[in-house]
Design a protein around this motif. Structure first.
Motif, PDB file in Angstrom:
ATOM      1  N   CYS A 471       0.821  -1.230   0.000  1.00 47.81           N
ATOM      2  CA  CYS A 471       0.000   0.000   0.000  1.00 47.81           C
ATOM      3  C   CYS A 471       0.851   1.274   0.000  1.00 47.81           C
ATOM      4  N   GLY A 472       2.080   1.188   0.501  1.00 53.70           N
ATOM      5  CA  GLY A 472       2.937   2.374   0.516  1.00 53.70           C
ATOM      6  C   GLY A 472       3.803   2.526  -0.718  1.00 53.70           C
ATOM      7  N   ASP A 473       3.639   1.635  -1.698  1.00 57.16           N
ATOM      8  CA  ASP A 473       4.459   1.667  -2.914  1.00 57.16           C
ATOM      9  C   ASP A 473       3.690   2.357  -4.044  1.00 57.16           C
ATOM     10  N   PRO A 474       4.109   3.548  -4.442  1.00 51.39           N
ATOM     11  CA  PRO A 474       3.370   4.263  -5.507  1.00 51.39           C
ATOM     12  C   PRO A 474       3.473   3.592  -6.872  1.00 51.39           C
ATOM     13  N   LYS A 475       4.393   2.651  -7.023  1.00 60.09           N
ATOM     14  CA  LYS A 475       4.520   1.961  -8.306  1.00 60.09           C
ATOM     15  C   LYS A 475       3.562   0.777  -8.426  1.00 60.09           C
ATOM     16  N   SER A 476       2.981   0.324  -7.304  1.00 52.83           N
ATOM     17  CA  SER A 476       2.098  -0.845  -7.307  1.00 52.83           C
ATOM     18  C   SER A 476       0.658  -0.436  -7.628  1.00 52.83           C
ATOM     19  N   LEU A 477      -0.138  -1.450  -7.928  1.00 55.80           N
ATOM     20  CA  LEU A 477      -1.510  -1.205  -8.386  1.00 55.80           C
ATOM     21  C   LEU A 477      -2.465  -2.175  -7.696  1.00 55.80           C
ATOM     22  N   LEU A 478      -3.584  -1.652  -7.226  1.00 58.74           N
ATOM     23  CA  LEU A 478      -4.681  -2.453  -6.679  1.00 58.74           C
ATOM     24  C   LEU A 478      -5.858  -2.372  -7.640  1.00 58.74           C
ATOM     25  N   ILE A 479      -6.280  -3.523  -8.175  1.00 60.84           N
ATOM     26  CA  ILE A 479      -7.473  -3.574  -9.033  1.00 60.84           C
ATOM     27  C   ILE A 479      -8.629  -4.018  -8.150  1.00 60.84           C
ATOM     28  N   LEU A 480      -9.464  -3.077  -7.805  1.00 62.47           N
ATOM     29  CA  LEU A 480     -10.529  -3.288  -6.824  1.00 62.47           C
ATOM     30  C   LEU A 480     -11.849  -3.565  -7.524  1.00 62.47           C
ATOM     31  N   GLU A 481     -12.573  -4.540  -7.011  1.00 59.32           N
ATOM     32  CA  GLU A 481     -13.889  -4.831  -7.569  1.00 59.32           C
ATOM     33  C   GLU A 481     -14.856  -3.712  -7.210  1.00 59.32           C
ATOM     34  N   ASP A 482     -15.993  -3.653  -7.889  1.00 58.86           N
ATOM     35  CA  ASP A 482     -16.923  -2.537  -7.719  1.00 58.86           C
ATOM     36  C   ASP A 482     -17.655  -2.633  -6.374  1.00 58.86           C
ATOM     37  N   VAL A 483     -16.946  -2.317  -5.278  1.00 63.75           N
ATOM     38  CA  VAL A 483     -17.552  -2.271  -3.953  1.00 63.75           C
ATOM     39  C   VAL A 483     -18.324  -0.968  -3.804  1.00 63.75           C
ATOM     40  N   LEU A 484     -19.344  -0.982  -2.933  1.00 64.67           N
ATOM     41  CA  LEU A 484     -20.214   0.182  -2.808  1.00 64.67           C
ATOM     42  C   LEU A 484     -19.514   1.362  -2.148  1.00 64.67           C
ATOM     43  N   ASN A 485     -18.578   1.064  -1.233  1.00 64.69           N
ATOM     44  CA  ASN A 485     -17.907   2.133  -0.496  1.00 64.69           C
ATOM     45  C   ASN A 485     -16.399   1.877  -0.503  1.00 64.69           C
ATOM     46  N   PRO A 486     -15.700   2.219  -1.586  1.00 64.85           N
ATOM     47  CA  PRO A 486     -14.264   1.931  -1.672  1.00 64.85           C
ATOM     48  C   PRO A 486     -13.442   2.667  -0.613  1.00 64.85           C
ATOM     49  N   GLU A 487     -13.871   3.881  -0.208  1.00 66.71           N
ATOM     50  CA  GLU A 487     -13.136   4.622   0.814  1.00 66.71           C
ATOM     51  C   GLU A 487     -13.137   3.868   2.133  1.00 66.71           C
ATOM     52  N   LEU A 490     -10.898   0.709   2.001  1.00 68.15           N
ATOM     53  CA  LEU A 490      -9.457   0.983   2.077  1.00 68.15           C
ATOM     54  C   LEU A 490      -9.053   1.664   3.377  1.00 68.15           C
ATOM     55  N   LEU A 491      -9.998   1.937   4.252  1.00 71.87           N
ATOM     56  CA  LEU A 491      -9.732   2.698   5.472  1.00 71.87           C
ATOM     57  C   LEU A 491      -8.622   2.098   6.339  1.00 71.87           C
ATOM     58  N   PRO A 492      -8.583   0.776   6.571  1.00 68.13           N
ATOM     59  CA  PRO A 492      -7.541   0.231   7.466  1.00 68.13           C
ATOM     60  C   PRO A 492      -6.124   0.330   6.904  1.00 68.13           C
ATOM     61  N   PHE A 493      -5.989   0.668   5.616  1.00 64.85           N
ATOM     62  CA  PHE A 493      -4.684   0.653   4.973  1.00 64.85           C
ATOM     63  C   PHE A 493      -4.173   2.063   4.662  1.00 64.85           C
ATOM     64  N   GLN A 494      -4.865   3.065   5.173  1.00 65.21           N
ATOM     65  CA  GLN A 494      -4.449   4.448   4.938  1.00 65.21           C
ATOM     66  C   GLN A 494      -3.187   4.767   5.753  1.00 65.21           C
ATOM     67  N   PRO A 495      -2.325   5.636   5.233  1.00 64.10           N
ATOM     68  CA  PRO A 495      -2.388   6.294   3.917  1.00 64.10           C
ATOM     69  C   PRO A 495      -1.924   5.351   2.801  1.00 64.10           C
ATOM     70  N   ILE A 496      -2.588   5.430   1.650  1.00 69.27           N
ATOM     71  CA  ILE A 496      -2.297   4.548   0.522  1.00 69.27           C
ATOM     72  C   ILE A 496      -1.587   5.336  -0.570  1.00 69.27           C
ATOM     73  N   ALA A 497      -0.394   4.843  -0.920  1.00 66.91           N
ATOM     74  CA  ALA A 497       0.369   5.485  -1.995  1.00 66.91           C
ATOM     75  C   ALA A 497       0.189   4.749  -3.313  1.00 66.91           C
ATOM     76  N   MET A 498      -0.188   3.469  -3.260  1.00 67.24           N
ATOM     77  CA  MET A 498      -0.334   2.679  -4.486  1.00 67.24           C
ATOM     78  C   MET A 498      -1.537   3.160  -5.297  1.00 67.24           C
ATOM     79  N   LYS A 499      -1.493   2.921  -6.570  1.00 65.60           N
ATOM     80  CA  LYS A 499      -2.596   3.300  -7.451  1.00 65.60           C
ATOM     81  C   LYS A 499      -3.759   2.325  -7.262  1.00 65.60           C
ATOM     82  N   VAL A 500      -4.978   2.841  -7.368  1.00 67.82           N
ATOM     83  CA  VAL A 500      -6.183   2.027  -7.195  1.00 67.82           C
ATOM     84  C   VAL A 500      -7.053   2.178  -8.435  1.00 67.82           C
ATOM     85  N   LEU A 501      -7.403   1.039  -9.030  1.00 69.94           N
ATOM     86  CA  LEU A 501      -8.261   1.025 -10.216  1.00 69.94           C
ATOM     87  C   LEU A 501      -9.492   0.187  -9.903  1.00 69.94           C
TER      88      LEU A 501
END
Length: 697
Positions: A471-487, A490-501
């Motif tokens: 989560c702290g790597d800005p070069k990494s990517l998380l491909i997230l399924e269409d959850v109703l509340n993405p924020e 991802l709350l337990p993993f903040q701050p998130i530097a990785m990209k989220v799609l």
């Protein structure tokens, strides 16, 4: 027929749930789990998180104690939503709302429409008194079993961390604890109206899953299964997922089509068999996926056919052409290509890709797209699939061509592989491991890499540990399924530097296709969700009636057939003697036999019991003409007169008095005729006259 929508669901992972009462049989359709509610809980905390949470709890408890000195009530405090607001307890699982209000021992039949619709079934099959017959397609049963076993396996890590439960009622479900939660979490647990807390249960065990599957009766597509001789049940492909289906229920009083989430564009599952839903008495439209169709809703359109006041029937050929001209297939393809290109760009830049997606079809297509892109780029990047059931699942998918789309089947006939992952496994470019701590993964893992794993809620499974790592790597990517509340996810993993799609995939019938589909199916009555009334504007003139149903309310619907079929034994049919009543334009005959039902059809067999061989009185049809009756009596020498009828005697049609050669009274009613006379011979003579006028059988 009665229908109650227990839950309209929440997209692909939470299909709708209905209760039907048809032909006196209580039918539950789908029993899913609301796994999106897991985001109210914290994933397994790190040692630092656990210590910080314990200190925070002690501080809050002391502050609360000080603030409550001299008062008897705890005051409600609205907390700010942060990672510490989540529930640090072993999670329970939320069943379908309103289902816990029903007595499961009264359910006769359970129909499962998809692998997602079976995840909550062990909760009710383990209940005392449950005896319903469960019907599900063979593919959905196997896929659902693997998904439940994987869920139990992932949950075991939480159970090991928190230890055995000390009580049957968790502290976080107590009212005073719920009031202290932020409103967002409180709504997840209790619902908007605050009445859903009774649907939470501790997760079932592996033994519960096994016992549940033993109670399941599997069927193939288009195979007829008969329940209790009264109801014929048939599953038809819906095209959303492998094994997913719609249902047709045929009974002596009519037939019902249950249309679940369906798709006209499938690159893996058998195509949507909508033709077999044609012409039913009632069609229950339960595809709520249009509520989540962000593209259509953002457009703000109210969809209707081009003619504003008429809805004309559409042929199958016209509807097929309508679907071929649709651009939805191209849009879904472009989405997958874009996601794959983002993943390749990420690993090419030195980052890793995490894909906690649980849609089987999406996983299979992404595997193929990513493999093709890796080949084209000559990158030597490993792909990992981490799941306790992954190896068994991939092996199962390679031996079920009859459940796959036509394009996949043609590959098999051409000697090609059903799925591209088989070749990648042989080349050891895809590595399947049962857990994140597996020896094979620990010894041979390398980064950057691409990882497919569970769970899309980001609360259980390997995704939690990998997300914390990257989560702290800005070069990494998380491909997230269409959850109703993405924020919140991802709350337990903040701050998130990785990209989220976020990967938003279609899982149902688009709004533009609803009316053309109903035009083609031509049911007599459509039961349509009230929630979609604003999105779908039916014209005034349409070939079917529309009734709207709402969640948690029971709707009564008539679904009678215009005619019924009766199968008569040959020995009995040879004795048929029909009498035609000209005024009513009908034919009637009288038979003596044994009536029973089989495969939702009535059957009549000869009655050979000598006790039933006694002669029976004639049965008469229609009412006599009083003038004809007076004339017929006069021909046999009986003079009679007609007595006026008062308005209060509504059950009496007419009254006749005979004067010569004897007195008699003839009362003709709507359901019977009574002859009163002092002499038996006279009564017999009058009876013959009346019988000739009526025409008996």
């Amino acid at each position: 027929m009665k229908i109650t929508c227990l839950s309209k669901g929440g997209g692909f992972h939470l299909p709708p749930c209905h209760m039907l009462n048809f032909c006196g049989i209580r039918i539950l359709i789908d029993c899913p789990l609301d796994l999106s509610a897991l985001i109210a809980f914290s994933p397994i905390p790190t040692a630092f998180d656990a210590l910080r949470f314990e200190e925070s709890n002690n501080t809050e408890a002391n502050d609360l104690l000080d603030s409550n000195v001299g008062s008897e009530k705890r005051q409600k405090i609205e907390k700010n939503l942060d990672a510490e607001s989540l529930i640090f307890e072993e999670p329970w699982y939320k069943t379908v709302k309103n289902l816990h209000l029903w007595n499961t021992s009264f359910i006769d039949v359970v129909l499962i429409s998809s692998p997602m619709g079976i995840l909550g079934l062990p909760f009710i099959t383990r209940m005392k008194g449950f005896s319903a017959k469960v019907y599900v397609t063979e593919a959905s049963a196997r896929l659902g079993q693997l998904m439940m076993e994987d869920l139990v396996s992932m949950h075991a890590e939480l159970r090991h961390f928190y230890g055995p439960e000390t009580s049957d009622f968790p502290p976080w479900l107590r009212q005073e604890e719920l009031e202290m939660l932020p409103s967002v979490l409180r709504e997840i647990i209790c619902g908007r109206e605050g009445v859903e807390s009774g649907g939470w249960m501790p997760l079932y065990s592996a033994a519960d899953v096994k016992n549940c599957i033993l109670k399941v009766h599997t069927v193939k597509y288009a195979e007829e299964a008969c329940y209790n001789g009264t109801l014929v049940i048939k599953a038809l492909s819906s095209g959303v997922e492998i094994g997913s289906c719609n249902w047709v229920l045929n009974g002596p009083k009519g037939d019902i089509a249950y249309l679940s989430s369906s798709s006209f564009i499938s690159a893996h599952a058998m195509s949507f068999d909508y033709r077999s839903l044609h012409g039913t008495n009632v069609l229950v439209y339960s595809d709520f996926s249009s509520l989540c169709d962000t593209q259509d809703i953002e457009d703000g359109d109210n969809y209707s056919v081009p003619t504003a006041d008429k809805l004309l029937p559409m042929s199958f050929q016209d509807f097929d052409e309508f679907n071929l001209n649709s651009d939805e297939n191209l849009e879904e393809r472009e989405k997958l290509i874009f996601i794959s290109s983002c993943a390749i760009e990420c690993v090419n830049g030195g980052g890793s890709v995490l894909i906690p997606v649980n849609r089987l079809g999406t996983i299979l297509q992404l595997l193929e797209e990513i493999a093709t892109s890796l080949d084209a780029s000559a990158l030597k990047i490993p792909v990992y699939i981490i799941s306790s059931v992954a190896e068994e699942l991939l092996a199962f998918l390679n031996i079920i061509p009859e459940w796959l789309c036509k394009q996949r089947q043609e590959r098999l006939f051409a000697g090609e592989l059903l799925f591209a992952y088989v070749k990648l496994l042989k080349e050891k470019r895809i590595h399947v491991v049962p857990a994140i701590h597996a020896h094979k993964l620990l010894m041979n893992s390398q980064e950057p890499c691409i990882v497919f794993c569970g769970h899309w809620s980001l609360r259980i499974g390997p995704a939690v540990h990998l997300l914390r790592r990257w989560c702290g790597d800005p070069k990494s990517l998380l491909i997230l399924e269409d959850v109703l509340n993405p924020e919140l996810a991802l709350l337990p993993f903040q701050p998130i530097a990785m990209k989220v799609l976020q990967c938003v995939c279609s899982s149902g019938i688009g709004l533009r296709k609803v009316q053309p589909l109903l035009q083609t199916l031509q049911p007599k009555t459509v039961l349509f969700p009230e929630d979609l009334r604003l999105q779908i504007n039916f014209p005034i003139e349409k070939p079917f009636s529309v009734l709207h149903y709402t969640e948690a309310e029971t709707l009564k619907v008539s679904c009678q057939k215009n005619s019924s079929e009766l199968k008569i034994a040959k020995d009995l049919a040879s004795h048929l003697y029909r009498i035609t009543f000209k005024n009513q334009q009908i034919q009637i005959c009288r038979l003596k036999g044994e009536l029973f039902m089989e495969n939702a059809r009535y059957h009549l067999l000869p009655d050979n019991d000598p006790k039933h061989s006694l002669s029976r009185p004639l049965v008469h049809c229609s009412l006599p003409d009083s003038e004809k009756l007076l004339a017929a009596l006069s021909k046999v020498g009986i003079n009679a007169s007609l007595e006026p009828i008062s308005e209060t005697e509504s059950q009496t049609v007419c009254i006749l008095h005979t004067h010569d050669p004897c007195k008699a009274l003839i009362e003709i009613g709507t359901t019977s005729t009574v002859i009163t006379t002092a002499g038996q011979n006279v009564a017999s003579l009058i009876y013959k006259v009346v019988d000739n006028i009526f025409g008996g059988v």
